[in-house]
Each structure stands twice: as structure tokens, then as C-alpha cells.
Write an enzyme that holds these catalytic residues in place. Structure first.
Site, PDB file in Angstrom:
ATOM      1  N   LYS A 121       1.943 -11.732  -1.523  1.00 19.69           N
ATOM      2  CA  LYS A 121       1.844 -10.504  -2.326  1.00 19.69           C
ATOM      3  C   LYS A 121       2.157  -9.256  -1.499  1.00 19.69           C
ATOM      4  CE  LYS A 121      -3.219  -9.921  -2.006  1.00 19.69           C
ATOM      5  NZ  LYS A 121      -3.289  -8.586  -1.418  1.00 19.69           N
ATOM      6  N   ASP A 122       2.192  -9.375  -0.159  1.00 20.29           N
ATOM      7  CA  ASP A 122       2.544  -8.255   0.704  1.00 20.29           C
ATOM      8  C   ASP A 122       4.042  -8.183   0.998  1.00 20.29           C
ATOM      9  OD1 ASP A 122      -0.136  -7.666   0.862  1.00 20.29           O
ATOM     10  OD2 ASP A 122      -0.421  -8.542   2.853  1.00 20.29           O
ATOM     11  N   ARG A 134      -9.552   1.062   1.523  1.00 22.87           N
ATOM     12  CA  ARG A 134      -8.577   0.497   2.453  1.00 22.87           C
ATOM     13  C   ARG A 134      -9.300  -0.211   3.589  1.00 22.87           C
ATOM     14  NH1 ARG A 134      -3.824   2.736   3.528  1.00 22.87           N
ATOM     15  NH2 ARG A 134      -3.598   0.818   4.738  1.00 22.87           N
ATOM     16  N   ARG A 150     -13.977  -3.485   4.390  1.00 21.20           N
ATOM     17  CA  ARG A 150     -14.289  -3.197   2.984  1.00 21.20           C
ATOM     18  C   ARG A 150     -15.695  -3.667   2.617  1.00 21.20           C
ATOM     19  NH1 ARG A 150      -8.509  -4.108  -0.223  1.00 21.20           N
ATOM     20  NH2 ARG A 150      -7.200  -3.531   1.539  1.00 21.20           N
ATOM     21  N   CYS A 190       5.338  -3.772  -4.074  1.00 24.83           N
ATOM     22  CA  CYS A 190       4.099  -4.532  -3.959  1.00 24.83           C
ATOM     23  C   CYS A 190       2.884  -3.692  -4.332  1.00 24.83           C
ATOM     24  CB  CYS A 190       3.921  -5.039  -2.531  1.00 24.83           C
ATOM     25  SG  CYS A 190       5.326  -5.927  -1.871  1.00 24.83           S
ATOM     26  N   ARG A 206      -2.701  -2.031  -9.408  1.00 23.63           N
ATOM     27  CA  ARG A 206      -2.694  -3.087 -10.431  1.00 23.63           C
ATOM     28  C   ARG A 206      -4.106  -3.348 -10.934  1.00 23.63           C
ATOM     29  NH1 ARG A 206      -4.525  -8.054 -10.044  1.00 23.63           N
ATOM     30  NH2 ARG A 206      -4.753  -7.811  -7.792  1.00 23.63           N
ATOM     31  N   ARG A 207      -5.042  -3.521  -9.996  1.00 17.08           N
ATOM     32  CA  ARG A 207      -6.436  -3.738 -10.403  1.00 17.08           C
ATOM     33  C   ARG A 207      -6.981  -2.502 -11.104  1.00 17.08           C
ATOM     34  NH1 ARG A 207      -7.631  -6.165  -4.504  1.00 17.08           N
ATOM     35  NH2 ARG A 207      -7.131  -8.359  -4.898  1.00 17.08           N
TER      36      ARG A 207
END
Length: 319
Positions: free
Chosen positions: A81-82, A147, A153, A240, A129-130
Site C-alpha cells: 500500500k506504500d 503520524r 502511534r 497512495c 481514506r480512513r
């Protein structure tokens, strides 16, 4: 070949992924010496700015790709996904590894589910997206940028900066942190990112020896699914780090692809779904992977017809 060098970021999750591929290759090729080349990318260094404003998740792979061009490394291991939809000339994805659980995970010390969060609660995520999907589902929540690597996190959550955070289930699983997952978000609420949960191995496109070495790591079902997702994203001209979701699954010889594009505030969420036969009904052999990529384009075109191009153009203009 006697020695193979793997380029990897230095984050705990990236190192886990590189060590995982190293172990699999060592099992396949006991006589091969495998070394890790660790490095810090621009995406790892700039932590005070949302990714969308500094170039997206491609910032996590550029230094690794330069190591491939310079022949300081033979392969690079990425979270798919990156990886940008278009690779630099001369590089290719030599293997798509079997996908881990691709869902988004709800993590909180005080609340069991997304539905349990009180009105106005602070929810941390780094993903547009989230954000767009969760704002559509819970417009009352305060979405705050988050981030840093997984450990950072979680520390911010534990320090009380957020009521809950959203992380990839796959990352928490790989780091042995499944006990932090309160529940996995239903894909109807938060459709995964393109390629989420899958590892990809990048190498030089003309290095036939490396490409042959990587063939046993390729997982055909995972590859077919992520090719469909990436074709959709590429046709949307999406990066992305934009509010695009794409998730393909295979059931009973059919490949199903769902795609979404939303406004960051969640007020607009466009959806499209398409399916196609993937197995020959007579031989059960896999049909050409071009079918999956073509389906990605079909889903993208349906989203564009609903106005996805205008939403994305506005986001690019404002970022």
C-alpha cells in the site's frame, strides 16, 4: 549468486517484513548469504506534516529504490500500500507475497468499538481514506492526524492524546500486538486501501537471476487481487495517500472488486463494485491476469462517471 542484499526502512514493522522475507529466502536457498541494508526515508523523517501535503507514501520507498539503482541492494521489501502505482523505469515488483488480514483495526483503551465512541471523541489516523469513510459513518467524530511508526502511534494513544486510533490489522499482527485490537472495522464501514496487508518485493527489471529467486514467494491469488486494485487506482490517477479505497476478493471462481472515492469530510462517498469469472469452468485454471486489471479499469470508470475525478482534482489542488 552468493550474497543477496535487502533494502529496508528502519522502522520495527519494516524490519519485521524484511526479516520475514530473509527467513523465507534462507529456507529456500540455504547456501545464500542474505544481508539487510537499513535506511531512513524522507517519509520517516518528516513526522509533523500530513503525508498528503508532502508527497504521499511514495516518500517511504524512494531511498530504497535508489539503493536498487545503485546496486547497493538487490531487492527491497515494501508494504504494497506504500508503493506508488507507477514504478520508476528499470524497476519491477518481482513478487507479491501472500496477503495478511487487510482490514483496519480499531484500537482504544476505553472503548470497545467505533460505535461506542462518544460524540466529539478524538480519533487518530494518518489516512485520508480512513478519514473520509469514518466521517461518513460517524460525522460527529473529531478526526486528528496521527503520524509515526506503530509504536509511536500507540504511545500517543496511551498518553491520552486520542480516544481511539485506527491502524492496519496486518501491521499489528506482524508485530505481535493483536491484543491491542479491540475490533476490526467491517469493510462496509472502512474499505481497505489498495494493496493493504500485502508485501511486495521490488527489484531491477533486468535482473533475471533475482526474478527467478523470487518466484517461489509469489502468491497467485493475492497477486491477482492487488493487480485489480492497483489498476483501479492507476486509472483514477490516484496516489497512495488520497481518499481512494479498493479491495478485491475471490469467491467460487469469481473475482470481486469494490472501489470507493470520497471527499475528505465524508459528505460524499462514491461506491462501485464489479465481478468477473477468474477460473476457467472446465479446467479450473487461472485466467489471464489481464482480466483482473481490466476489471479495475471498469470500476474506476464507474467511479469517474459518478464524479470521482472532480473530487480528486480538488484534493490535489488543495494539498
Amino acid at each position: 549468486m552468493k550474497t543477496l542484499k535487502i533494502a529496508t526502512r528502519q522502522s520495527p514493522l519494516a524490519l519485521w517484513q524484511a526479516e520475514h522475507i530473509k527467513a523465507r529466502l534462507e529456507q529456500l536457498y540455504p547456501d545464500l548469504t542474505i544481508e539487510l541494508l537499513t535506511m531512513t526515508t524522507k517519509g520517516d523523517k518528516i513526522l509533523d506534516t500530513p503525508l498528503a501535503k508532502i508527497g504521499g507514501k511514495g516518500l517511504f520507498v524512494k531511498e530504497l529504490e535508489q539503493a536498487l539503482f545503485d546496486k547497493r541492494a538487490d531487492i527491497a521489501v515494501h508494504s504494497l500500500k506504500d508503493v506508488p502505482m507507477e514504478l520508476p523505469n528499470g524497476l519491477t515488483l518481482g513478487a507479491y507475497c501472500e496477503r495478511e488480514q487487510p482490514t483496519d483495526a480499531f484500537v482504544s483503551n476505553h472503548f470497545a468499538t467505533l460505535d461506542d465512541l462518544p460524540i466529539g471523541a478524538k480519533l487518530g489516523t494518518s489516512s485520508l481514506r480512513r478519514q473520509c469513510q469514518i466521517q461518513q459513518y460517524r460525522p460527529d467524530l473529531q478526526i486528528v492526524s496521527l503520524r509515526g511508526n506503530v509504536g509511536t502511534r500507540l504511545s500517543k494513544l496511551d498518553n491520552g492524546e486520542y480516544d481511539a486510533i485506527i491502524l492496519a490489522t496486518s501491521g499489528l499482527t506482524r508485530l505481535g500486538l493483536t491484543d491491542r485490537i479491540r475490533h476490526e472495522l467491517d469493510t462496509d464501514v472502512s474499505l481497505p486501501a489498495v494493496g493493504q496487508g500485502a508485501l511486495a518485493i521490488e527489484c531491477r527489471a533486468d535482473d533475471d537471476e533475482i526474478l527467478d529467486l523470487l518466484k517461489p514467494l509469489n502468491h497467485e491469488i493475492s497477486k491477482i487481487c492487488v493487480l485489480a486494485e492497483r489498476a483501479m487506482n492507476r486509472h483514477l490517477q490516484g496516489g497512495c495517500q488520497v481518499p481512494i479505497a479498493g479491495f478485491a476478493t475471490i469467491h467460487d471462481g469469481q473475482i470481486w472488486l469494490r472501489g470507493r472515492v470520497g471527499s475528505v469530510d465524508g459528505k460524499i462517498l462514491l461506491k462501485s463494485e464489479h465481478h468477473n469469472a477468474l477460473l476457467d469452468p472446465n479446467t479450473q485454471a487461472m485466467i489471464d491476469e489481464q482480466i483482473a486489471e481490466s476489471m479495475g479499469i471498469v470500476v474506476a470508470e464507474e467511479l469517474i462517471a459518478q464524479g470521482a475525478d472532480k473530487i480528486l482534482a480538488e484534493i490535489y489542488h488543495n494539498s
